[in-house]
Design a protein around this motif. Sequence first.
Motif, PDB file in Angstrom:
ATOM      1  N   VAL B 228       0.866  -1.192   0.000  1.00 22.57           N
ATOM      2  CA  VAL B 228       0.000   0.000   0.000  1.00 22.57           C
ATOM      3  C   VAL B 228       0.896   1.232   0.000  1.00 22.57           C
ATOM      4  N   GLU B 229       0.733   2.020  -1.056  1.00 23.36           N
ATOM      5  CA  GLU B 229       1.540   3.233  -1.164  1.00 23.36           C
ATOM      6  C   GLU B 229       1.012   4.308  -0.213  1.00 23.36           C
ATOM      7  N   SER B 230       1.915   5.157   0.229  1.00 22.36           N
ATOM      8  CA  SER B 230       1.527   6.268   1.107  1.00 22.36           C
ATOM      9  C   SER B 230       2.067   7.551   0.518  1.00 22.36           C
ATOM     10  N   LEU B 231       1.307   8.636   0.676  1.00 24.09           N
ATOM     11  CA  LEU B 231       1.740   9.921   0.109  1.00 24.09           C
ATOM     12  C   LEU B 231       2.854  10.540   0.940  1.00 24.09           C
ATOM     13  N   THR B 232       2.854  10.209   2.227  1.00 29.54           N
ATOM     14  CA  THR B 232       3.810  10.855   3.147  1.00 29.54           C
ATOM     15  C   THR B 232       4.943   9.941   3.578  1.00 29.54           C
ATOM     16  N   ASP B 233       4.749   8.675   3.407  1.00 32.45           N
ATOM     17  CA  ASP B 233       5.743   7.732   3.941  1.00 32.45           C
ATOM     18  C   ASP B 233       6.106   6.700   2.874  1.00 32.45           C
ATOM     19  N   GLU B 234       6.944   5.779   3.252  1.00 37.07           N
ATOM     20  CA  GLU B 234       7.326   4.710   2.336  1.00 37.07           C
ATOM     21  C   GLU B 234       6.171   3.721   2.189  1.00 37.07           C
ATOM     22  N   PRO B 235       6.116   2.947   1.088  1.00 37.27           N
ATOM     23  CA  PRO B 235       5.020   1.979   0.940  1.00 37.27           C
ATOM     24  C   PRO B 235       4.984   0.984   2.098  1.00 37.27           C
ATOM     25  N   GLN B 236       3.754   0.685   2.537  1.00 36.89           N
ATOM     26  CA  GLN B 236       3.558  -0.261   3.651  1.00 36.89           C
ATOM     27  C   GLN B 236       3.262  -1.650   3.095  1.00 36.89           C
TER      28      GLN B 236
END
Lengths: 88, 388
Positions: B228-236
């Motif tokens: 799951v990509e994140s706009l603020t962080d690295e992909p989870q």
Amino acid sequence: MKKLKTAAAELAENAASRLNESRVTMTGGKRLVIEGQRGVLEYGNERIAVASPEGRITVSGAALTLDAMDTDTLVISGRIAAVEREQL
Amino acid sequence: MNLTERIRGAVRVEICGAFPESVLNAAAAKAVKIWGVESIDSYTLRFMAFEGDVPALEVTARRAMCDLRVIYSAGGSRDRALLKRRIVPTVLGAAVMVLLFVSSLFIWDVDVEGNEKLTEGEILRALEDCGVGVGSYWPDMDSDLIRCQMLLKLPELGWMTVNVHGSCADVLVTERVEKPEIYNETKGADVIAVRTGIIRSLTVLNGRERVAVNDAVTEGEVLISGTVESLTDEPQTVRARGSVKARTWYTLSALCPVRTEKKTVGLPDSVRVGVKFGKNRINFPFASRKTLDGCDKIIREFPLGVEGLFAMPVSVVVEEYRRPAVNGSLPPDVEGTKERLLAALRSGIDGEIVESRFTCGKSGEYICVTLHAACIEEIGVTEDNAAG
């Protein structure tokens, strides 16, 4: 010890009295036990006469039967109407 | 009549005389037990006495100048005489009773209940190793010990007990429930397609969807991703979960013979009877050497005893040998084949059949029945991904 002596005396007295006395116990008018009997004098469905040391015991009623009998005791059952005692 | 009267013998006596009461008195004096005295008339009495006391009563009656008559007697010498006359049936009956009693102390039938994965044979063999089998002396058995031994022998067992009633041993088993697979929620996993189809519904519980409704997907394609990509962080990385239902197509074929031979059941060619004592069997005739190759052998066993109540170690075995005879032929079972194809498809999918049609074609001695079906089924399965 005193109690034991009293009990023995009572027993002896009972035994002596039993030789000259009879005991008649009736339960619910249907069963009669005569202890200390001296023989059957008369036997019928409506009347049974038994000899006892004190005299004659006559049981009258209906459907009377002699259930059991030994040297001392006899058992009568049936519809007992009356028990009469005649002194000697 | 009570047991004492039955054993000693009871008689009904009639005393007739001028004073029958004197007999009662004399009997009482001699300690002769009398009961049930009945007055018939002024000169007659009837009563019950023991058979052995009759001679004493006769003497007493004679002395009292009365007549004594035995009206009837029961039990005592009468029963003994009867028993003597029927000594053979009595002894046989007693022997049967003793045999039944002794037989009831052994197990002659073992029933297994509650097994699904384990076969009855496996359980029976393990039980035999633990000392529970046909012919075992059950009063010596220790249920707890047998349970412990069986659980060690068969790890698939969760619990078991042996109940014995009337020579029948009921073995109740519960199989072990397998531990469910425990997922590591921190390990990444994708939901991938196990069949090619067109997606009809999509529900995502965890992860990111990679396809949409009405998309065509092929086998092995990722449907819901665990990354799951994140706009603020690295992909989870997560464990993707969800439900993906798709329309799928199947083609199943089966062959059905054009001609099916009809087997007829006639009278048996040979019948052999045997008697089974415990595990040993005696066949009649003893030295049968008749060859019956190619025959159907039908064995029927009739155990002696009452089912569920008690069992006996004896059973009659009837063996029938029937030579199969072909008598005519049956039409091809096309409808049955279609039913079997549909049943096979239903058992193989996680969904429902929405459309189906059949085609038939003859190929030599067979008819090829083909099922073309469209289904709506769950096609997504979770599989660990490389990122996890």
